[in-house]
Design an enzyme around this catalytic site. Structure first.
Site, PDB file in Angstrom:
ATOM      1  N   ASN A  27      -1.454  -6.954  -1.692  1.00 23.79           N
ATOM      2  CA  ASN A  27      -1.025  -6.213  -0.501  1.00 23.79           C
ATOM      3  C   ASN A  27      -1.587  -4.793  -0.604  1.00 23.79           C
ATOM      4  OD1 ASN A  27       0.290  -4.917   1.564  1.00 23.79           O
ATOM      5  ND2 ASN A  27       2.350  -5.088   0.650  1.00 23.79           N
ATOM      6  N   TRP A  28      -2.665  -4.541   0.110  1.00 29.58           N
ATOM      7  CA  TRP A  28      -3.326  -3.232   0.020  1.00 29.58           C
ATOM      8  C   TRP A  28      -2.565  -2.141   0.766  1.00 29.58           C
ATOM      9  CZ3 TRP A  28      -9.187  -4.678   1.105  1.00 29.58           C
ATOM     10  CH2 TRP A  28      -9.708  -5.315  -0.028  1.00 29.58           C
ATOM     11  N   LYS A  29      -1.596  -2.504   1.569  1.00 29.84           N
ATOM     12  CA  LYS A  29      -0.864  -1.522   2.386  1.00 29.84           C
ATOM     13  C   LYS A  29      -1.861  -0.670   3.188  1.00 29.84           C
ATOM     14  CE  LYS A  29       2.827  -1.926  -0.897  1.00 29.84           C
ATOM     15  NZ  LYS A  29       4.044  -1.428  -1.466  1.00 29.84           N
ATOM     16  N   HIS A  48       8.051  -7.483   5.141  1.00 21.85           N
ATOM     17  CA  HIS A  48       7.935  -6.650   3.935  1.00 21.85           C
ATOM     18  C   HIS A  48       8.997  -5.552   4.027  1.00 21.85           C
ATOM     19  CE1 HIS A  48       6.448  -3.680   1.120  1.00 21.85           C
ATOM     20  NE2 HIS A  48       5.799  -4.668   0.529  1.00 21.85           N
ATOM     21  N   GLU A  91       8.930  -2.530   3.569  1.00 20.06           N
ATOM     22  CA  GLU A  91       8.504  -1.316   4.284  1.00 20.06           C
ATOM     23  C   GLU A  91       8.577  -1.522   5.797  1.00 20.06           C
ATOM     24  OE1 GLU A  91       4.847  -0.851   2.083  1.00 20.06           O
ATOM     25  OE2 GLU A  91       6.072  -0.464   0.312  1.00 20.06           O
ATOM     26  N   GLU A 107      10.987  -9.574  -3.446  1.00 17.50           N
ATOM     27  CA  GLU A 107      10.570  -8.222  -3.808  1.00 17.50           C
ATOM     28  C   GLU A 107      11.783  -7.296  -3.792  1.00 17.50           C
ATOM     29  OE1 GLU A 107       6.137  -7.436  -3.061  1.00 17.50           O
ATOM     30  OE2 GLU A 107       7.177  -7.081  -1.186  1.00 17.50           O
ATOM     31  N   GLY A 150       6.573  -0.241  -5.921  1.00 17.10           N
ATOM     32  CA  GLY A 150       5.859   1.036  -6.035  1.00 17.10           C
ATOM     33  C   GLY A 150       6.535   2.043  -6.943  1.00 17.10           C
ATOM     34  N   SER A 203       5.996  -3.802  -8.654  1.00 19.03           N
ATOM     35  CA  SER A 203       5.448  -3.218  -9.880  1.00 19.03           C
ATOM     36  C   SER A 203       4.862  -4.246 -10.839  1.00 19.03           C
ATOM     37  CB  SER A 203       6.508  -2.347 -10.578  1.00 19.03           C
ATOM     38  OG  SER A 203       6.869  -1.262  -9.748  1.00 19.03           O
ATOM     39  N   GLY A 215       1.075  -4.868  -5.029  1.00 18.61           N
ATOM     40  CA  GLY A 215       0.688  -3.710  -4.235  1.00 18.61           C
ATOM     41  C   GLY A 215      -0.337  -2.874  -4.987  1.00 18.61           C
ATOM     42  N   GLY A 216       0.127  -1.811  -5.618  1.00 19.31           N
ATOM     43  CA  GLY A 216      -0.741  -0.833  -6.278  1.00 19.31           C
ATOM     44  C   GLY A 216      -1.808  -1.448  -7.167  1.00 19.31           C
TER      45      GLY A 216
HETATM   46  P1  PGA Z   1       3.845  -2.688  -5.867  1.00 18.71           P
HETATM   47  O1  PGA Z   1       4.058  -3.220  -4.355  1.00 18.71           O
HETATM   48  O2  PGA Z   1       3.144  -3.786  -6.628  1.00 18.71           O
HETATM   49  O3  PGA Z   1       2.981  -1.466  -5.723  1.00 18.71           O
HETATM   50  O4  PGA Z   1       5.190  -2.401  -6.427  1.00 18.71           O
HETATM   51  C1  PGA Z   1       4.425  -4.544  -4.101  1.00 18.71           C
HETATM   52  C2  PGA Z   1       4.561  -4.769  -2.621  1.00 18.71           C
HETATM   53  O5  PGA Z   1       5.025  -3.879  -1.909  1.00 18.71           O
HETATM   54  O6  PGA Z   1       4.208  -5.848  -2.099  1.00 18.71           O
END
Ligand code: PGA
Length: 252
Positions: free
Chosen positions: A9-11, A95, A97, A165, A171, A210, A231-232
């Site tokens: 997930n590149w956001k 998600h 967010e 999640e 994050g 994470s 994500g990251g």
């Molecule tokens: P993260 O994000 O790996 O940076 O914690 C995961 C996500 O939001 O899908």
């Protein structure tokens, strides 16, 4: 359940050039077998570069969000049918967010899930508790409720993925413990069984929050963990591949 999947997930990150460069490097570095287990989730404005770059590879891609209608007066939204036409196989739904920052309600998420399935795409439905939910022992109640509501209009005979999640782990670098992950995934597997006894075992449940190369082997070894939503650590090819390869060391 066959295979283990890593979805990146590149956001809201990467320019078109950076996306194209990532895809080139990924195709060079990942074997054909590895490619079949990887999914990239770029933001809509760079989806074209990702779609073009991935042509002919085994790597799939998808959206981070979409609307539940295919066209019309919905300023600023992304059409799921257009996404499909561009080659997307997946789309995230709900998600945290989207739920928290953009206040997407459960009934809208249910419509998105159904719309994606109707198009032959695979929704990746995200659920997870907040720090407060966990502190007050509401984790089970919250993740089961979010799952039931998102799947309310979904078709059990069509493909669907789930992602657990925990909001407090996204994050933050604060990954959930193996015990917490295994417990939550067990709860979700049971909720899926109640939803569809016939197909629940085939629904992948990804863990997200994470995930890094260092913790991926211990998480991948857990019951009912069928992949990761990253994500990251999905922003660099080497990190993404290390996560996938570490996960394979405990699963073969
Ligand atoms: P993260 O994000 O790996 O940076 O914690 C995961 C996500 O939001 O899908």
């Amino acid at each position: 359940m066959t295979g283990f999947f890593c979805a990146g997930n590149w956001k809201m990150n990467k320019t078109p050039e950076q996306a194209a460069q990532f895809v080139r490097q990924l195709k060079e570095s990942a074997t054909a077998e590895e490619q079949k287990h990887l999914v990239l989730l770029p933001t809509a404005l760079i989806a074209y570069e990702v779609a073009q770059g991935l042509k002919g590879s085994g790597v799939a891609w998808g959206g981070q969000n979409c609307y539940f209608e295919n066209s019309g007066a919905f300023t600023g939204e992304s059409s799921p049918s257009l996404m499909k036409e561009m080659g997307a196989k997946f789309c995230l739904v709900g998600h945290s967010e989207r739920r928290q920052i953009f206040a997407e309600p459960d009934d809208m998420l249910a419509k998105k899930t159904a719309a994606l399935q109707n198009l032959g795409m695979i929704p990746i439905v995200c659920v997870g508790e907040t720090q407060d939910d966990r502190r007050w022992n509401r984790t089970q109640e919250v993740i089961v409720r979010q799952t039931r509501l998102a799947l309310a209009s979904a078709d059990p005979s069509k493909p669907i993925w789930l992602a657990y999640e925990p909001v407090w782990a996204i994050g933050t670098g604060q990954v959930a413990t193996p015990e917490q992950v295994e417990e939550a995934h067990g709860i979700l597997r049971k909720a899926l069984k109640e939803w569809s006894a016939m197909t629940s075992d085939r629904i992948p449940i990804l863990y997200g929050g994470s995930v890094k190369a260092e913790n991926s082997a211990s998480l991948a070894a857990l019951n009912n963990v069928n992949g990761f939503l990253i994500g990251g650590a999905s922003l660099a090819v080497d990190d993404l591949l290390k996560i996938y390869r570490n996960s394979q060391t405990v699963r073969s």
